[in-house]
Design a protein around this motif. Sequence first.
Motif, PDB file in Angstrom:
ATOM      1  N   ILE A  14      79.447  11.131  73.533  1.00  0.00           N
ATOM      2  CA  ILE A  14      79.587  10.226  74.672  1.00  0.00           C
ATOM      3  C   ILE A  14      80.737   9.251  74.442  1.00  0.00           C
ATOM      4  N   ALA A  15      80.898   8.795  73.214  1.00  0.00           N
ATOM      5  CA  ALA A  15      81.956   7.834  72.893  1.00  0.00           C
ATOM      6  C   ALA A  15      83.345   8.469  72.887  1.00  0.00           C
ATOM      7  N   THR A  16      83.449   9.741  72.539  1.00  0.00           N
ATOM      8  CA  THR A  16      84.768  10.361  72.393  1.00  0.00           C
ATOM      9  C   THR A  16      85.223  11.178  73.604  1.00  0.00           C
ATOM     10  N   GLU A  17      84.300  11.655  74.408  1.00  0.00           N
ATOM     11  CA  GLU A  17      84.659  12.433  75.593  1.00  0.00           C
ATOM     12  C   GLU A  17      84.836  11.492  76.785  1.00  0.00           C
ATOM     13  N   ILE A  18      85.706  11.842  77.701  1.00  0.00           N
ATOM     14  CA  ILE A  18      85.927  11.013  78.894  1.00  0.00           C
ATOM     15  C   ILE A  18      84.706  11.048  79.806  1.00  0.00           C
ATOM     16  N   ALA A  19      84.108  12.226  79.970  1.00  0.00           N
ATOM     17  CA  ALA A  19      82.942  12.366  80.842  1.00  0.00           C
ATOM     18  C   ALA A  19      81.946  13.339  80.218  1.00  0.00           C
ATOM     19  N   VAL A  20      80.672  12.952  80.260  1.00  0.00           N
ATOM     20  CA  VAL A  20      79.603  13.768  79.681  1.00  0.00           C
ATOM     21  C   VAL A  20      78.403  13.746  80.617  1.00  0.00           C
ATOM     22  N   ALA A  21      77.807  14.909  80.824  1.00  0.00           N
ATOM     23  CA  ALA A  21      76.556  15.022  81.569  1.00  0.00           C
ATOM     24  C   ALA A  21      75.512  15.579  80.611  1.00  0.00           C
ATOM     25  N   VAL A  22      74.357  14.934  80.542  1.00  0.00           N
ATOM     26  CA  VAL A  22      73.295  15.364  79.633  1.00  0.00           C
ATOM     27  C   VAL A  22      72.060  15.678  80.461  1.00  0.00           C
ATOM     28  N   TYR A  23      71.616  16.922  80.381  1.00  0.00           N
ATOM     29  CA  TYR A  23      70.450  17.387  81.132  1.00  0.00           C
ATOM     30  C   TYR A  23      69.287  17.535  80.164  1.00  0.00           C
ATOM     31  N   PHE A  24      68.228  16.764  80.389  1.00  0.00           N
ATOM     32  CA  PHE A  24      67.032  16.803  79.549  1.00  0.00           C
ATOM     33  C   PHE A  24      65.965  17.635  80.245  1.00  0.00           C
ATOM     34  N   ALA A  25      65.354  18.561  79.517  1.00  0.00           N
ATOM     35  CA  ALA A  25      64.302  19.407  80.066  1.00  0.00           C
ATOM     36  C   ALA A  25      63.107  19.445  79.120  1.00  0.00           C
ATOM     37  N   ALA A  26      61.937  19.693  79.694  1.00  0.00           N
ATOM     38  CA  ALA A  26      60.699  19.773  78.917  1.00  0.00           C
ATOM     39  C   ALA A  26      60.145  21.195  78.985  1.00  0.00           C
ATOM     40  N   PRO A  27      59.309  21.553  78.002  1.00  0.00           N
ATOM     41  CA  PRO A  27      58.719  22.892  78.028  1.00  0.00           C
ATOM     42  C   PRO A  27      57.734  23.022  79.194  1.00  0.00           C
ATOM     43  N   ASN A  28      57.621  24.215  79.699  1.00  0.00           N
ATOM     44  CA  ASN A  28      56.701  24.502  80.803  1.00  0.00           C
ATOM     45  C   ASN A  28      56.960  23.637  82.034  1.00  0.00           C
ATOM     46  N   CYS A  29      58.212  23.288  82.259  1.00  0.00           N
ATOM     47  CA  CYS A  29      58.597  22.473  83.411  1.00  0.00           C
ATOM     48  C   CYS A  29      59.313  23.381  84.404  1.00  0.00           C
ATOM     49  N   PRO A  48      84.722  20.521  86.222  1.00  0.00           N
ATOM     50  CA  PRO A  48      84.876  21.240  84.956  1.00  0.00           C
ATOM     51  C   PRO A  48      85.301  20.374  83.771  1.00  0.00           C
ATOM     52  N   ALA A  49      85.866  19.211  84.014  1.00  0.00           N
ATOM     53  CA  ALA A  49      86.295  18.356  82.904  1.00  0.00           C
ATOM     54  C   ALA A  49      85.132  17.569  82.288  1.00  0.00           C
ATOM     55  N   VAL A  50      83.968  17.618  82.921  1.00  0.00           N
ATOM     56  CA  VAL A  50      82.786  16.934  82.383  1.00  0.00           C
ATOM     57  C   VAL A  50      82.125  17.852  81.370  1.00  0.00           C
ATOM     58  N   LYS A  51      81.884  17.333  80.191  1.00  0.00           N
ATOM     59  CA  LYS A  51      81.198  18.102  79.144  1.00  0.00           C
ATOM     60  C   LYS A  51      79.706  18.118  79.482  1.00  0.00           C
ATOM     61  N   PHE A  52      79.134  19.299  79.678  1.00  0.00           N
ATOM     62  CA  PHE A  52      77.725  19.437  80.049  1.00  0.00           C
ATOM     63  C   PHE A  52      76.898  19.779  78.815  1.00  0.00           C
ATOM     64  N   LEU A  53      75.867  18.989  78.571  1.00  0.00           N
ATOM     65  CA  LEU A  53      74.992  19.196  77.416  1.00  0.00           C
ATOM     66  C   LEU A  53      73.556  19.377  77.883  1.00  0.00           C
ATOM     67  N   TYR A  54      72.833  20.213  77.183  1.00  0.00           N
ATOM     68  CA  TYR A  54      71.439  20.510  77.506  1.00  0.00           C
ATOM     69  C   TYR A  54      70.572  20.125  76.315  1.00  0.00           C
ATOM     70  N   ILE A  55      69.591  19.277  76.575  1.00  0.00           N
ATOM     71  CA  ILE A  55      68.704  18.807  75.507  1.00  0.00           C
ATOM     72  C   ILE A  55      67.267  19.207  75.836  1.00  0.00           C
ATOM     73  N   LYS A  56      66.644  19.899  74.904  1.00  0.00           N
ATOM     74  CA  LYS A  56      65.217  20.220  75.044  1.00  0.00           C
ATOM     75  C   LYS A  56      64.437  19.064  74.420  1.00  0.00           C
ATOM     76  N   ILE A  57      63.697  18.374  75.237  1.00  0.00           N
ATOM     77  CA  ILE A  57      62.986  17.176  74.787  1.00  0.00           C
ATOM     78  C   ILE A  57      62.051  17.474  73.618  1.00  0.00           C
ATOM     79  N   GLU A  58      61.368  18.620  73.646  1.00  0.00           N
ATOM     80  CA  GLU A  58      60.408  18.910  72.581  1.00  0.00           C
ATOM     81  C   GLU A  58      61.094  19.155  71.238  1.00  0.00           C
ATOM     82  N   GLU A  59      62.360  19.578  71.265  1.00  0.00           N
ATOM     83  CA  GLU A  59      63.088  19.811  70.019  1.00  0.00           C
ATOM     84  C   GLU A  59      63.822  18.559  69.534  1.00  0.00           C
TER      85      GLU A  59
END
Length: 110
Positions: A14-29, A48-59
Amino acid sequence: MKQLMTTTALEETIATEIAVAVYFAAPNCGVCEALRPKVEALFSEEFPAVKFLYIKIEESPEIAAKFSVFSAPTLLVFFEGKEFLRKVRLMGIQELRDKIERPYKMVFNI
C-alpha cells in the motif's frame, strides 16, 4: 491477482504502489465468491494500473483485524497510501466504477 499473507507485506504494498485494491473474502461466503470475479474484471478492464489483491480472511485473520475488516466481502481501495473507499457486503459494479473513475484519472493523469 496476488494473495499476501502478512500484515507487513500488505502495508508495504500500500505504501509503495500508487493504487491498491484489497478484496477480503470469507469461507463459505456465497456473496464473496459471486462478486469476486466481477470486481476483479472491473479492475483489470477499467482500472488496470490498480494493483488488485485477494485476501482470504480465514488464512490471514491478523490482516483483517489490522484493517478493521469484520464482514465479508469487504473491498478497500487505496490511492497514494490513503484509504479512499471501503465497501462492505453488497456493492454494485457500476457504483464502484463511478466512485473510482475520477480519482483514478486524476492520480494517473488519464
